[in-house]
Write a protein that holds these residues in place. Structure first.
Motif, short mmCIF file in Angstrom:
data_model
loop_
_atom_site.label_atom_id
_atom_site.label_comp_id
_atom_site.label_asym_id
_atom_site.label_seq_id
_atom_site.Cartn_x
_atom_site.Cartn_y
_atom_site.Cartn_z
N SER A 178 27.46 27.60 20.05
CA SER A 178 26.27 27.67 20.89
C SER A 178 25.24 28.62 20.28
O SER A 178 25.40 29.84 20.33
CB SER A 178 26.62 28.14 22.30
N SER A 179 24.18 28.03 19.72
CA SER A 179 23.12 28.88 19.15
C SER A 179 22.38 29.60 20.28
O SER A 179 21.91 30.71 20.10
CB SER A 179 22.17 28.05 18.31
N ALA A 180 22.32 28.97 21.47
CA ALA A 180 21.65 29.62 22.61
C ALA A 180 22.40 30.89 23.01
O ALA A 180 21.78 31.93 23.26
CB ALA A 180 21.56 28.66 23.79
N ASN A 181 23.75 30.83 23.05
CA ASN A 181 24.52 32.02 23.42
C ASN A 181 24.44 33.09 22.34
O ASN A 181 24.38 34.28 22.63
CB ASN A 181 25.97 31.64 23.71
N SER A 182 24.41 32.67 21.08
CA SER A 182 24.24 33.64 19.99
C SER A 182 22.88 34.30 20.07
O SER A 182 22.74 35.51 19.83
CB SER A 182 24.41 32.95 18.63
N ALA A 183 21.86 33.54 20.46
CA ALA A 183 20.51 34.10 20.62
C ALA A 183 20.49 35.11 21.77
O ALA A 183 19.83 36.15 21.68
CB ALA A 183 19.50 32.99 20.87
N LEU A 184 21.24 34.82 22.85
CA LEU A 184 21.32 35.77 23.97
C LEU A 184 21.99 37.07 23.51
O LEU A 184 21.57 38.16 23.88
CB LEU A 184 22.11 35.17 25.14
N LEU A 185 23.03 36.96 22.69
CA LEU A 185 23.69 38.15 22.16
C LEU A 185 22.68 38.98 21.37
O LEU A 185 22.57 40.20 21.57
CB LEU A 185 24.88 37.76 21.28
N ARG A 186 21.91 38.34 20.51
CA ARG A 186 20.91 39.08 19.71
C ARG A 186 19.81 39.67 20.59
O ARG A 186 19.29 40.74 20.29
CB ARG A 186 20.32 38.17 18.64
N LYS A 187 19.49 38.99 21.69
CA LYS A 187 18.46 39.50 22.60
C LYS A 187 18.93 40.80 23.28
O LYS A 187 18.19 41.77 23.36
CB LYS A 187 18.14 38.46 23.67
N TYR A 188 20.17 40.80 23.78
CA TYR A 188 20.67 41.96 24.52
C TYR A 188 21.33 43.00 23.62
O TYR A 188 21.51 44.14 24.02
CB TYR A 188 21.63 41.51 25.63
N SER A 189 21.69 42.60 22.40
CA SER A 189 22.30 43.52 21.45
C SER A 189 21.62 43.30 20.10
O SER A 189 22.18 42.68 19.19
CB SER A 189 23.80 43.23 21.36
N PRO A 190 20.38 43.80 19.97
CA PRO A 190 19.54 43.44 18.82
C PRO A 190 19.84 44.16 17.51
O PRO A 190 19.20 43.87 16.51
CB PRO A 190 18.13 43.78 19.30
N SER A 191 20.82 45.04 17.47
CA SER A 191 21.03 45.81 16.24
C SER A 191 21.62 44.98 15.11
O SER A 191 21.63 45.40 13.97
CB SER A 191 21.88 47.04 16.51
N TYR A 234 36.23 32.23 28.66
CA TYR A 234 34.80 32.01 28.56
C TYR A 234 34.54 30.52 28.67
O TYR A 234 35.20 29.72 28.01
CB TYR A 234 34.26 32.54 27.22
N ASP A 235 33.57 30.13 29.50
CA ASP A 235 33.25 28.73 29.71
C ASP A 235 32.18 28.32 28.70
O ASP A 235 31.01 28.68 28.83
CB ASP A 235 32.75 28.53 31.14
N SER A 236 32.60 27.54 27.70
CA SER A 236 31.66 27.16 26.65
C SER A 236 30.59 26.19 27.14
O SER A 236 29.55 26.05 26.52
CB SER A 236 32.41 26.54 25.47
N SER A 237 30.82 25.56 28.30
CA SER A 237 29.82 24.61 28.82
C SER A 237 28.85 25.27 29.80
O SER A 237 27.91 24.62 30.26
CB SER A 237 30.53 23.44 29.51
N ALA A 238 29.06 26.54 30.12
CA ALA A 238 28.20 27.22 31.09
C ALA A 238 26.81 27.47 30.49
O ALA A 238 26.67 27.66 29.28
CB ALA A 238 28.82 28.55 31.49
N ASP A 239 25.81 27.46 31.35
CA ASP A 239 24.44 27.81 30.93
C ASP A 239 24.29 29.32 31.10
O ASP A 239 23.97 29.82 32.18
CB ASP A 239 23.42 27.06 31.79
N ALA A 240 24.58 30.04 30.03
CA ALA A 240 24.62 31.51 30.09
C ALA A 240 23.26 32.09 30.49
O ALA A 240 23.20 33.07 31.24
CB ALA A 240 25.08 32.08 28.76
N GLN A 241 22.17 31.50 30.02
CA GLN A 241 20.84 32.00 30.37
C GLN A 241 20.66 31.95 31.90
O GLN A 241 20.20 32.91 32.50
CB GLN A 241 19.76 31.18 29.66
N LYS A 242 21.03 30.84 32.52
CA LYS A 242 20.90 30.70 33.97
C LYS A 242 21.82 31.67 34.70
O LYS A 242 21.46 32.23 35.72
CB LYS A 242 21.18 29.26 34.41
#
Length: 161
Positions: free
Chosen positions: A104-117, A37-45
């Motif tokens: 990465s709080s942004a990546n954790s937020a993406l996880l919660r967005k796509y897996s909200p349970s 996993y690339d920790s520097s990648a912009d996962a949202q993009k």
């Protein structure tokens, strides 16, 4: 000169008939990211790009949330690299690997967005998103398939668009 004309004439139709075969073939397989996993990648993009590509070609998007230190994630990566699994992935999915093992709080937020349970996530979390952007399945809810070729291939075939 007469014998060479039919020879060149027969070569030309052969070339012409080969072209439609190429254009009617399935689209090029989607690129499959390498292990880890690339920790520097912009996962949202990366997700936005995968969803645009999925809209264009009808494939699904497979979000793989994991960490470089995660043993199960490494096991899944080994299966993803196997030719049969890579073929299924390339034909049916746009794979996006998202690092949730760092800070990465942004990546954790993406996880919660796509897996909200919510709750404690067991990695990897595999989320299949349709080409229209709808979550089709989330292994945080359903449990991961067996992290073997048979288990992952069955999962991929079941949720392919």
């Amino acid at each position: 000169a007469t014998p060479s004309r039919p020879a060149s004439g027969s070569a030309s139709p052969a070339r012409t008939s080969a072209k439609p075969a190429r254009t009617s073939a399935a689209p090029e397989p989607a690129r499959i990211p390498g292990p880890g996993y690339d920790s520097s990648a912009d996962a949202q993009k990366q997700i936005e790009a995968a969803l645009r590509a999925a809209k264009a070609d009808g494939r699904a998007v497979l979000l793989d949330f994991g960490a470089n230190w995660c043993g199960n994630c490494k096991a899944a990566d080994k299966v993803f690299a196997q030719p049969q699994t890579a073929g299924i992935l390339g034909a049916s999915y746009h794979l996006v690997k998202i690092d949730i093992g760092g800070n990465s709080s942004a990546n954790s937020a993406l996880l919660r967005k796509y897996s909200p349970s919510g709750g404690t996530y067991t990695m990897p979390v595999l989320v299949v998103v349709s080409s229209s952007g709808t979550v089709r399945t989330d292994t945080h809810v359903t449990g991961n398939p067996s992290l073997t070729a048979d288990g992952i291939n069955a999962f991929l075939r079941k949720w392919a668009s």
